[in-house]
Enzyme design. Structure first.
Site, PDB file in Angstrom:
ATOM      1  N   ASP A 164      -5.230 -10.490   8.710  1.00 48.15           N
ATOM      2  CA  ASP A 164      -5.281  -8.600   9.299  1.00 48.15           C
ATOM      3  C   ASP A 164      -6.528  -9.567  10.641  1.00 48.15           C
ATOM      4  OD1 ASP A 164      -4.642  -7.237   6.958  1.00 48.15           O
ATOM      5  OD2 ASP A 164      -6.303  -6.787   6.807  1.00 48.15           O
ATOM      6  N   HIS A 169       2.098  -6.444   6.517  1.00 46.58           N
ATOM      7  CA  HIS A 169       1.000  -6.359   5.300  1.00 46.58           C
ATOM      8  C   HIS A 169       1.464  -6.879   4.032  1.00 46.58           C
ATOM      9  CE1 HIS A 169      -2.544  -4.854   8.395  1.00 46.58           C
ATOM     10  NE2 HIS A 169      -1.278  -4.143   8.465  1.00 46.58           N
ATOM     11  N   GLU A 171      -5.316 -11.218   2.380  1.00 41.99           N
ATOM     12  CA  GLU A 171      -5.505 -10.730   1.854  1.00 41.99           C
ATOM     13  C   GLU A 171      -4.187 -10.897   0.814  1.00 41.99           C
ATOM     14  OE1 GLU A 171      -7.958  -6.658   3.627  1.00 41.99           O
ATOM     15  OE2 GLU A 171      -5.653  -6.963   3.762  1.00 41.99           O
ATOM     16  N   HIS A 185      -1.433 -12.543   3.624  1.00 44.06           N
ATOM     17  CA  HIS A 185      -1.961 -11.786   5.287  1.00 44.06           C
ATOM     18  C   HIS A 185      -2.899 -11.375   5.484  1.00 44.06           C
ATOM     19  CE1 HIS A 185      -2.080  -8.206   3.429  1.00 44.06           C
ATOM     20  NE2 HIS A 185      -3.156  -7.629   4.093  1.00 44.06           N
ATOM     21  N   PHE A 195       1.224  -1.075   0.032  1.00 43.45           N
ATOM     22  CA  PHE A 195       0.144   0.135   0.153  1.00 43.45           C
ATOM     23  C   PHE A 195       0.840   1.036  -0.029  1.00 43.45           C
ATOM     24  CE2 PHE A 195      -3.832  -1.966   0.964  1.00 43.45           C
ATOM     25  CZ  PHE A 195      -5.093  -1.072   0.846  1.00 43.45           C
ATOM     26  N   HIS A 248     -14.367  -3.768   6.644  1.00 44.71           N
ATOM     27  CA  HIS A 248     -13.032  -4.107   7.694  1.00 44.71           C
ATOM     28  C   HIS A 248     -14.429  -3.510   9.090  1.00 44.71           C
ATOM     29  CE1 HIS A 248      -9.578  -4.488   4.597  1.00 44.71           C
ATOM     30  NE2 HIS A 248      -9.325  -4.793   5.688  1.00 44.71           N
ATOM     31  N   HIS A 286      -6.071  -4.613  13.698  1.00 44.66           N
ATOM     32  CA  HIS A 286      -5.691  -3.592  12.025  1.00 44.66           C
ATOM     33  C   HIS A 286      -7.285  -2.603  11.716  1.00 44.66           C
ATOM     34  CE1 HIS A 286      -4.312  -2.081   8.235  1.00 44.66           C
ATOM     35  NE2 HIS A 286      -4.889  -3.310   7.605  1.00 44.66           N
TER      36      HIS A 286
END
Length: 217
Positions: A60, A54, A179, A58, A24, A167, A64
């Site tokens: 979460d 991440h 993800e 991964h 990201f 989320h 998170h």
């Protein structure tokens, strides 16, 4: 002579992690250096790594997306291991709506669902147009007993989302998430999922080596 025993096929659904692996924007990329190398005075190679949890495939943790949520080291491992269904919703647009996966959902649905959205997952570049779960789809899967959802993109929410509605759905419904999976070579169907997070006792996520194993015939 005994017939050769069938060995279940395994699909590695984890993207490669290396310097340059996409993250990201603003997140910590994978970095590695050698703390020690084999030489006359040293018998081993030892690397030192720095990365966001991440990077790559991964899991979460609730922490998170919830300031009071569990760390990844505290979560129950049960959702990350067991029967799952891979469903194709390839090139369906920005959000995975129920109509995109309904063809593969029935009363036999396992408690883990992984959705493929890419024809070819872009393992070498960041995709700002990544596909995500529609919040209503998360709600309906949870209502059918699903405890873990996965996707082949970097997030179950759109990359530019500031509200993270999907989320927040998994927070409220107590679902787990995977993800950045690579599902390019995986046919639709049922498998055994093995994707255990590390016991990082204070972290908000963990890399996983995610694999699918063929179910017994």
């Amino acid at each position: 002579m005994r017939s050769q025993q069938h060995r279940p096929r395994i699909w590695d659904i984890s993207p490669p992690v290396h310097e340059g692996a996409p993250v990201f924007p603003g997140d910590t990329p994978y970095q590695q250096r050698w703390a020690a190398t084999i030489s006359p005075g040293c018998p081993v190679n030892v690397s030192e790594i720095k990365l966001s949890p991440h990077v790559g495939a991964h899991a979460d943790a609730p922490l998170h997306y919830d300031p009071e949520g569990q760390t990844i080291g505290d979560v129950d491992l049960t959702p990350f291991l067991g029967p799952c269904r891979v469903i194709h919703a390839i090139d369906k647009g920005a959000l995975i709506e129920w109509e995109h996966i309904a063809h593969a959902v029935d009363s036999t649905l396992p408690p883990r669902v992984l959705v493929r959205t890419y024809t070819t997952m872009p393992v070498g570049r960041w995709d700002p147009e990544l596909a995500a779960y529609a919040p209503a789809t998360v709600e309906r899967l949870a209502a059918m007993g699903v405890k873990l959802i996965g996707i082949d993109t970097a997030s179950i929410d759109p990359a530019d989302s500031k509200t993270l509605e999907s989320h927040q759905r998994i927070r409220r419904l107590d679902l787990r998430v995977l993800e950045n999976l690579v599902l390019d070579d995986v046919p639709e169907g049922d498998y055994e999922l093995i994707a255990l997070p590390l016991k990082l006792v204070s972290a908000d996520a963990s890399p996983v080596r995610a694999v699918l194993r063929e179910l017994p015939r």
